[in-house]
Scaffold this motif. Structure first.
Motif, PDB file in Angstrom:
ATOM      1  N   THR A 123       0.846  -1.188   0.000  1.00  0.00           N
ATOM      2  CA  THR A 123       0.000   0.000   0.000  1.00  0.00           C
ATOM      3  C   THR A 123       0.881   1.238   0.000  1.00  0.00           C
ATOM      4  O   THR A 123       1.964   1.262   0.603  1.00  0.00           O
ATOM      5  CB  THR A 123      -0.921   0.030   1.235  1.00  0.00           C
ATOM      6  N   ALA A 124       0.430   2.278  -0.685  1.00  0.00           N
ATOM      7  CA  ALA A 124       1.181   3.532  -0.765  1.00  0.00           C
ATOM      8  C   ALA A 124       0.198   4.693  -0.821  1.00  0.00           C
ATOM      9  O   ALA A 124      -0.980   4.520  -1.164  1.00  0.00           O
ATOM     10  CB  ALA A 124       2.088   3.542  -1.984  1.00  0.00           C
ATOM     11  N   LYS A 125       0.698   5.873  -0.462  1.00  0.00           N
ATOM     12  CA  LYS A 125      -0.137   7.066  -0.474  1.00  0.00           C
ATOM     13  C   LYS A 125      -0.205   7.637  -1.876  1.00  0.00           C
ATOM     14  O   LYS A 125       0.808   7.845  -2.530  1.00  0.00           O
ATOM     15  CB  LYS A 125       0.422   8.120   0.476  1.00  0.00           C
ATOM     16  N   GLN A 126      -1.411   7.881  -2.326  1.00  0.00           N
ATOM     17  CA  GLN A 126      -1.644   8.550  -3.600  1.00  0.00           C
ATOM     18  C   GLN A 126      -2.747   9.562  -3.413  1.00  0.00           C
ATOM     19  O   GLN A 126      -3.867   9.205  -3.039  1.00  0.00           O
ATOM     20  CB  GLN A 126      -2.018   7.539  -4.700  1.00  0.00           C
ATOM     21  N   ASN A 127      -2.410  10.831  -3.641  1.00  0.00           N
ATOM     22  CA  ASN A 127      -3.370  11.920  -3.416  1.00  0.00           C
ATOM     23  C   ASN A 127      -3.888  11.902  -1.986  1.00  0.00           C
ATOM     24  O   ASN A 127      -5.098  12.014  -1.726  1.00  0.00           O
ATOM     25  CB  ASN A 127      -4.541  11.827  -4.404  1.00  0.00           C
ATOM     26  N   ASN A 128      -2.937  11.714  -1.036  1.00  0.00           N
ATOM     27  CA  ASN A 128      -3.232  11.711   0.405  1.00  0.00           C
ATOM     28  C   ASN A 128      -4.179  10.593   0.816  1.00  0.00           C
ATOM     29  O   ASN A 128      -4.858  10.688   1.840  1.00  0.00           O
ATOM     30  CB  ASN A 128      -3.820  13.067   0.829  1.00  0.00           C
ATOM     31  N   LYS A 129      -4.234   9.536   0.011  1.00  0.00           N
ATOM     32  CA  LYS A 129      -5.062   8.378   0.349  1.00  0.00           C
ATOM     33  C   LYS A 129      -4.220   7.110   0.236  1.00  0.00           C
ATOM     34  O   LYS A 129      -3.363   7.002  -0.640  1.00  0.00           O
ATOM     35  CB  LYS A 129      -6.275   8.275  -0.585  1.00  0.00           C
ATOM     36  N   LEU A 130      -4.464   6.172   1.137  1.00  0.00           N
ATOM     37  CA  LEU A 130      -3.772   4.895   1.060  1.00  0.00           C
ATOM     38  C   LEU A 130      -4.421   4.027  -0.006  1.00  0.00           C
ATOM     39  O   LEU A 130      -5.627   3.777   0.020  1.00  0.00           O
ATOM     40  CB  LEU A 130      -3.818   4.180   2.416  1.00  0.00           C
ATOM     41  N   VAL A 131      -3.619   3.613  -0.957  1.00  0.00           N
ATOM     42  CA  VAL A 131      -4.105   2.797  -2.069  1.00  0.00           C
ATOM     43  C   VAL A 131      -3.356   1.472  -2.057  1.00  0.00           C
ATOM     44  O   VAL A 131      -2.130   1.435  -1.908  1.00  0.00           O
ATOM     45  CB  VAL A 131      -3.884   3.515  -3.413  1.00  0.00           C
ATOM     46  N   THR A 132      -4.120   0.382  -2.211  1.00  0.00           N
ATOM     47  CA  THR A 132      -3.506  -0.937  -2.284  1.00  0.00           C
ATOM     48  C   THR A 132      -3.055  -1.182  -3.717  1.00  0.00           C
ATOM     49  O   THR A 132      -3.870  -1.309  -4.621  1.00  0.00           O
ATOM     50  CB  THR A 132      -4.491  -2.031  -1.844  1.00  0.00           C
ATOM     51  N   ILE A 133      -1.751  -1.262  -3.902  1.00  0.00           N
ATOM     52  CA  ILE A 133      -1.183  -1.422  -5.244  1.00  0.00           C
ATOM     53  C   ILE A 133      -0.994  -2.900  -5.572  1.00  0.00           C
ATOM     54  O   ILE A 133      -1.283  -3.342  -6.687  1.00  0.00           O
ATOM     55  CB  ILE A 133       0.145  -0.650  -5.351  1.00  0.00           C
ATOM     56  N   LEU A 134      -0.486  -3.672  -4.618  1.00  0.00           N
ATOM     57  CA  LEU A 134      -0.369  -5.129  -4.776  1.00  0.00           C
ATOM     58  C   LEU A 134      -1.293  -5.795  -3.771  1.00  0.00           C
ATOM     59  O   LEU A 134      -1.222  -5.519  -2.580  1.00  0.00           O
ATOM     60  CB  LEU A 134       1.082  -5.577  -4.555  1.00  0.00           C
ATOM     61  N   ASN A 135      -2.138  -6.682  -4.268  1.00  0.00           N
ATOM     62  CA  ASN A 135      -3.198  -7.253  -3.437  1.00  0.00           C
ATOM     63  C   ASN A 135      -3.055  -8.768  -3.345  1.00  0.00           C
ATOM     64  O   ASN A 135      -3.443  -9.500  -4.258  1.00  0.00           O
ATOM     65  CB  ASN A 135      -4.564  -6.871  -4.033  1.00  0.00           C
ATOM     66  N   ASP A 136      -2.451  -9.231  -2.253  1.00  0.00           N
ATOM     67  CA  ASP A 136      -2.384 -10.667  -1.953  1.00  0.00           C
ATOM     68  C   ASP A 136      -1.778 -11.452  -3.123  1.00  0.00           C
ATOM     69  O   ASP A 136      -2.368 -12.403  -3.623  1.00  0.00           O
ATOM     70  CB  ASP A 136      -3.775 -11.190  -1.622  1.00  0.00           C
ATOM     71  N   ILE A 137      -0.571 -11.054  -3.534  1.00  0.00           N
ATOM     72  CA  ILE A 137       0.062 -11.714  -4.668  1.00  0.00           C
ATOM     73  C   ILE A 137       0.916 -12.885  -4.195  1.00  0.00           C
ATOM     74  O   ILE A 137       1.455 -12.882  -3.095  1.00  0.00           O
ATOM     75  CB  ILE A 137       0.921 -10.731  -5.489  1.00  0.00           C
ATOM     76  N   CYS A 138       1.031 -13.899  -5.044  1.00  0.00           N
ATOM     77  CA  CYS A 138       1.793 -15.096  -4.722  1.00  0.00           C
ATOM     78  C   CYS A 138       2.530 -15.566  -5.978  1.00  0.00           C
ATOM     79  O   CYS A 138       2.062 -15.359  -7.102  1.00  0.00           O
ATOM     80  CB  CYS A 138       0.886 -16.226  -4.226  1.00  0.00           C
ATOM     81  N   GLY A 139       3.657 -16.217  -5.772  1.00  0.00           N
ATOM     82  CA  GLY A 139       4.409 -16.776  -6.891  1.00  0.00           C
ATOM     83  C   GLY A 139       5.823 -17.100  -6.459  1.00  0.00           C
ATOM     84  O   GLY A 139       6.184 -16.979  -5.280  1.00  0.00           O
ATOM     85  N   GLU A 140       6.640 -17.516  -7.417  1.00  0.00           N
ATOM     86  CA  GLU A 140       8.030 -17.809  -7.108  1.00  0.00           C
ATOM     87  C   GLU A 140       8.896 -17.705  -8.367  1.00  0.00           C
ATOM     88  O   GLU A 140       8.400 -17.819  -9.493  1.00  0.00           O
ATOM     89  CB  GLU A 140       8.180 -19.192  -6.471  1.00  0.00           C
ATOM     90  N   PHE A 141      10.184 -17.473  -8.120  1.00  0.00           N
ATOM     91  CA  PHE A 141      11.178 -17.431  -9.182  1.00  0.00           C
ATOM     92  C   PHE A 141      12.244 -18.473  -8.876  1.00  0.00           C
ATOM     93  O   PHE A 141      12.621 -18.669  -7.715  1.00  0.00           O
ATOM     94  CB  PHE A 141      11.828 -16.048  -9.286  1.00  0.00           C
TER      95      PHE A 141
END
Length: 638
Positions: free
Chosen positions: A41-59
């Motif tokens: 989550t990060a601030k955008q326009n003084n609001k907390l926005v969820t950018i990555l939502n419960d992501i899973c995987g592997e390399f």
């Protein structure tokens, strides 16, 4: 440059690092980076926005992974989080080789190459590589070993022709290759690339991805965000991650992507680019089919990780065939069961790269390297050095000519004070404004190198203090000396030295104010704020209005104005300490007596030492402010 067909059959080479005795062979150990239930989550326009939502995987090591998705899907964000560049607002589980990721240790074995890779334009490719080697490798590494490492990397990335060329004269593809070369110094087993083909033509793009494929075959984890790759580029990738609005739609072998999408109900058109199909699927509005794909990926990586299946093996074999030589004496064979390996002809077997962990280079050693680099770039900077010196000399000669021979004329005392005030203004702004303009060039490089663990914040800060000293001594010295003697100021070495010391101190004040504001704010804002804040203090310098005439409401501003103490110190140096009466060629000169002048200006007494003390406090204040600005910039990027 080689033609396009040569890239299709590019010979696979690896860096010969037999000269390095430290580290583990990349080919002897398999690496795995697993992430599950990761939120960002990060601030955008003084609001907390969820950018990555419960992501899973592997390399996995030995595999080249593409991150696909439409604009705003979170492709760059997933690289920022998994590389450790973004730490605030991140939650979830990220493991490296089955162990919880430790940020400091992880940075030593990984690197992140952003899309806009900041480089110092006034260094050559060779000098850039040398600085990278000196900052990353142990001081115990001999110069011969370092030179061999540089030669190997430049040879493999085909940069021999541009080795001695300035970075600013490199083409787009050469800059991309240099960004890879810089990070290959330590042979990190985990490498992240944000749109490495951005802005390149199809031939250069194929060349860059071929290089990345070559690095993956050495046993590294290579992950890159790729924007609309052609079908030819897609054949080079082993695994794919498809992003959609902060969710992972698919993560796994490339050959399984299309069947997985078809099972979810998406029809794959015949003779269609799989990358375009993935973008179309991920651009769909959230419907049951897309949600089903997201949930399937979560079930696979968040709850359980299935063992490698036959399709994984097929994916490796299929995507490695395109790198095989078409001639008869060289072939490549991948053995997934025993780690990713490449086999070449009997006369030249493939040698796996040795990982060289980022060494603990002392702060003093880091400072020396950074100072050397800064001095080298400054010496080639037309604005920072050459024009700056020339302007100081030209303006000094002009001022000396305008105010010629007035220093000992009792009838022109006020004119001489006006000359002193102009000197103060020019020295301050002549050092503050260039510092602001140079910050946008240096700060992005500092942020990238610091977050990649090249050096400490203290080392960079100390190098900035030392590398700028030559210009802070040369320019005010030339300016003050020329004006002092052309305007016939007192022929006294002590008084001249007092004026010189004050000019140096004022230049340092302006320099660090420019650095503090230039590194904290954007360029336009900094250019506005420095004059906007400093010019009002001129009113309280004692030039426009005497200090004793200022209203008690504004008197505190007089006490903190660095212009006041600079003006006071210079007038004390020229007219104070028992200077005899000035020459007077008129019938009456009201201010021919220096004692009377000091009384009129309310500058009586031994104030020079006090002025030096207050100005030193201003220097310390702006130095601390500059350090805080660097800390804030780093935190802002994390």
């Amino acid at each position: 440059m080689p033609d396009k067909d040569n890239y299709d059959s590019m010979e696979i080479e690896t860096i010969d690092n037999s000269s390095s005795a430290n580290g583990n062979l990349l080919g002897q150990e398999k690496f795995k980076l697993h992430f599950s239930n990761v939120f960002y989550t990060a601030k955008q326009n003084n609001k907390l926005v969820t950018i990555l939502n419960d992501i899973c995987g592997e390399f996995q090591s030995g595999r080249l992974t593409a991150v696909l998705g439409p604009s705003g899907a979170g492709k760059t964000s997933i690289l920022n989080v998994l590389s450790g560049f973004k730490a605030s607002g991140v939650s979830g589980k990220i493991t490296f080789n089955g162990k919880e990721r430790n940020s400091l240790a992880y940075r030593k074995v990984s690197c992140y190459i952003p899309q806009n890779f900041a480089l110092l334009d006034l260094l050559t490719v060779q000098e850039t590589m040398c600085d990278s080697v000196d900052l990353k490798l142990s001081p115990k590494t001999s110069s011969e070993e370092k030179e061999k490492i540089i030669d190997d990397i430049i040879r493999i990335l085909n940069m021999e022709k541009c080795r001695n060329r300035l970075v600013r004269n490199l083409s787009g593809g050469e800059r991309k290759r240099l960004s890879i070369a810089i990070e290959l110094v330590t042979n990190p087993p985990v490498m992240f690339f944000d749109e490495p083909t951005s802005g390149l033509d199809s031939v250069s793009s194929l060349q860059i991805i071929n290089y990345l494929k070559r690095l993956a075959l050495d046993g590294r984890i290579i992950v890159c965000v790729i924007h609309q790759p052609s079908s030819k580029l897609m054949k080079l990738f082993d695994d794919v991650i498809v992003m959609s609005r902060g969710h992972v739609v698919y993560s796994g072998p490339k050959v399984d992507m299309i069947p997985t999408f078809e099972e979810a109900g998406f029809a794959f058109p015949e003779y269609y680019n799989p990358a375009d199909f993935a973008l179309e699927v991920s651009s769909e509005e959230h419907n049951e089919q897309l949600l089903s794909l997201i949930q399937t990926n979560k079930n696979r990586y968040c709850e359980q990780t299935p063992p490698p299946n036959e399709s994984t093996t097929n994916a490796i074999n299929e995507n490695t065939k395109i790198l095989n030589h078409s001639n008869n004496h060289t072939t490549i064979d991948v053995q997934p069961s025993s780690g990713t390996k490449s086999r070449r002809s009997t006369h030249e077997r493939c040698r796996f790269a040795t990982m060289r962990p980022k060494a603990k280079v002392g702060v003093c050693r880091q400072m020396v390297i950074l100072t050397r680099r800064s001095l080298r770039t400054m010496s080639r900077n037309l604005i920072a050095v050459q024009l700056r010196v020339i302007v100081h000399v030209i303006v000094a000669v002009l001022v000396g000519a305008v105010f010629w021979d007035i220093g000992n004329d009792g009838a022109r005392t006020l004119t001489n004070i006006s000359c002193i005030f102009f000197i103060i203004m020019f020295i301050f702004f002549g050092n503050a404004m260039p510092s602001i303009l140079l910050c946008p060039q240096d700060t992005p490089v500092f942020i990238r190198e610091y977050l990649n663990g090249w050096y400490s914040l203290r080392a960079y800060y100390a190098s900035k203090l030392t590398s700028d000293l030559p210009m802070l001594l040369i320019c005010p010295t030339l300016f003050t000396t020329i004006i002092y003697f052309m305007t016939s100021q007192p022929d006294d070495i002590v008084r001249f030295a007092m004026c010189w010391v004050i000019s140096i101190i004022l230049a340092i004040v302006g320099h660090f104010m420019g650095l503090a504001f230039g590194s904290t704010f954007e360029l336009q804002m900094a250019i506005l704020l420095v004059p906007g804040i400093s010019i009002p203090f001129m009113i309280f310098s004692g030039f426009f209005i005497r200090i004793n005439e200022v209203s008690s409401i504004f008197r505190p501003l007089c006490d903190i104005s660095f212009y006041r103490y600079t003006m006071e110190a210079l007038i004390q140096a020229i007219y104070g300490y028992g200077r005899p009466d000035l020459q007077c060629h008129r019938e009456f000169c009201y201010l021919k007596s220096p004692t009377k002048l000091l009384k009129e200006l309310d500058m009586q007494g031994d104030l020079y030492g006090h002025d030096i003390f207050v100005l030193s406090i201003w220097i310390i204040f702006f130095m601390v402010l500059f350090f805080i600005s660097l800390v804030l910039r780093v935190k802002r990027e994390q």
